[in-house]
Design a protein around this motif. Structure first.
Motif, short mmCIF file in Angstrom:
data_model
loop_
_atom_site.label_atom_id
_atom_site.label_comp_id
_atom_site.label_asym_id
_atom_site.label_seq_id
_atom_site.Cartn_x
_atom_site.Cartn_y
_atom_site.Cartn_z
N GLU A 19 0.82 -1.46 -0.31
CA GLU A 19 0.01 -0.22 0.19
C GLU A 19 0.96 1.42 -0.19
N ARG A 20 2.15 1.22 -0.25
CA ARG A 20 3.32 2.08 -0.31
C ARG A 20 2.69 2.75 -1.27
N VAL A 21 1.98 1.99 -3.00
CA VAL A 21 1.77 2.91 -3.78
C VAL A 21 0.32 2.50 -4.05
N HIS A 22 -1.11 3.56 -4.41
CA HIS A 22 -1.48 3.19 -5.39
C HIS A 22 -2.08 2.42 -5.68
N LYS A 23 -2.99 0.84 -6.16
CA LYS A 23 -3.23 0.28 -6.67
C LYS A 23 -2.90 0.49 -7.60
N THR A 24 -3.52 1.42 -8.66
CA THR A 24 -3.90 1.35 -10.06
C THR A 24 -3.00 1.76 -10.69
N THR A 25 -1.90 2.96 -9.62
CA THR A 25 -0.67 3.17 -10.21
C THR A 25 0.51 2.14 -10.49
N ALA A 26 0.17 1.21 -9.45
CA ALA A 26 0.94 -0.29 -9.48
C ALA A 26 0.32 -1.17 -10.75
N ALA A 27 -0.36 -1.14 -10.60
CA ALA A 27 -1.04 -1.82 -11.54
C ALA A 27 -0.76 -1.64 -13.31
N LEU A 28 -0.99 -0.75 -13.66
CA LEU A 28 -1.00 0.66 -14.66
C LEU A 28 0.56 0.31 -15.12
N GLY A 29 1.22 0.64 -14.23
CA GLY A 29 2.64 0.82 -14.24
C GLY A 29 3.31 -0.69 -14.75
N GLY A 30 2.92 -1.35 -13.21
CA GLY A 30 3.31 -2.90 -14.32
C GLY A 30 3.11 -3.05 -15.59
N ALA A 31 2.07 -3.05 -16.37
CA ALA A 31 1.61 -3.48 -17.28
C ALA A 31 2.59 -2.29 -18.24
N ALA A 32 2.78 -1.35 -18.05
CA ALA A 32 3.58 -0.48 -19.15
C ALA A 32 5.05 -0.48 -19.31
N VAL A 33 5.27 -1.26 -17.90
CA VAL A 33 7.06 -1.98 -17.65
C VAL A 33 6.98 -3.05 -18.66
N VAL A 34 6.22 -4.44 -18.69
CA VAL A 34 5.72 -5.40 -19.36
C VAL A 34 5.94 -5.04 -21.34
N LEU A 35 4.76 -3.97 -21.74
CA LEU A 35 4.71 -3.22 -23.04
C LEU A 35 6.13 -3.16 -23.35
N ALA A 36 6.70 -2.19 -21.78
CA ALA A 36 8.16 -0.98 -22.54
C ALA A 36 9.05 -2.39 -23.17
N LEU A 37 9.25 -3.46 -22.07
CA LEU A 37 10.83 -4.23 -22.75
C LEU A 37 10.26 -5.05 -23.78
N GLY A 38 8.91 -4.97 -24.40
CA GLY A 38 8.29 -5.50 -25.33
C GLY A 38 8.08 -7.63 -24.98
N VAL A 39 7.60 -7.11 -23.95
CA VAL A 39 6.90 -9.01 -23.25
C VAL A 39 5.69 -9.07 -24.02
N LEU A 40 4.92 -7.96 -24.85
CA LEU A 40 3.85 -8.11 -25.23
C LEU A 40 3.61 -7.25 -25.92
#
Length: 212
Positions: A19-40
């Motif tokens: 709960e140090r980061v808002h759950k929406t921020t964490a979820a969207l941040g994780g999705a952005a990282v996956v896209l940026a790294l080319g996983v998907l």
């Protein structure tokens, strides 16, 4: 790439749990990282039937929010809860059973959490009037919400995901789940007096004055 995806998921999950980061921020941040790294790539995320966003769930939640917003303005939940309290005629056990049934039925067609949040304030008022502890009533409603939400395809977001993947219609899902849900709900109602023994003592005079 699988290891990278798992690592990003675990980090995002840890951030949400901390709960140090808002759950929406964490979820969207994780999705952005996956896209940026080319996983998907974007096609896999937005259009793939296997790995992409399940738009059935997105639009179900959108429609549910609109419906709940309209119903909240009408006061139908408050009216139904007060009606149940009056029908119970001051009996705390009957109040609990009626509120449990109402919550289960509403959760079959609305989001579980939203249903409980709408019923809970009136439950607190009823318990205050009857001078009984509210915790058992709220616990019973939460249990009923989870049970009722499993009955239909639109009762809970995971249901629509399962229905989409298994190609189940609304009636198919209802036909398979409703009998089980009804049985479990009846078991819950039968267990309520035992689970919350000692929570139903009400002053008869106060009950009569409060719900005439």
């Amino acid at each position: 790439m699988t290891a990278v995806a798992v690592a990003v998921f675990l980090i995002a999950y840890a951030l949400i749990a901390s709960e140090r980061v808002h759950k929406t921020t964490a979820a969207l941040g994780g999705a952005a990282v996956v896209l940026a790294l080319g996983v998907l790539d974007a096609d896999d995320v937005f259009y793939s039937h296997e790995t992409g966003v399940d738009w059935n769930v997105i639009f179900l939640l959108l429609g549910m929010m609109i419906i709940v917003g309209v119903l909240r303005q009408t006061g139908v939940f408050e009216y139904t809860a007060v009606w149940a309290a009056k029908r119970a005629r001051g009996s705390a056990l009957r109040v609990m059973i009626l509120l449990t049934l109402i919550t289960a039925f509403a959760s079959a067609f609305l989001d579980n959490v939203t249903t409980v949040l709408l019923i809970a304030p009136v439950t607190l008022l009823v318990c205050e009037r009857l001078e009984v502890p509210p915790a058992p009533f709220l616990i019973a409603e939460v249990l009923a919400s989870n049970i009722g939400g499993a009955a239909t395809l639109i009762g809970d977001p995971p249901n629509i995901i399962i229905g989409s993947r298994a190609d189940l219609s609304f009636n198919d899902f209802l036909w398979n789940m409703a009998p089980i849900v009804l049985l479990v709900l009846l078991v819950l109602i039968a267990l309520l007096p035992r689970l919350f023994r000692g929570s139903f003592e009400v002053d008869p005079e106060r009950a009569a004055d409060g719900w005439r």
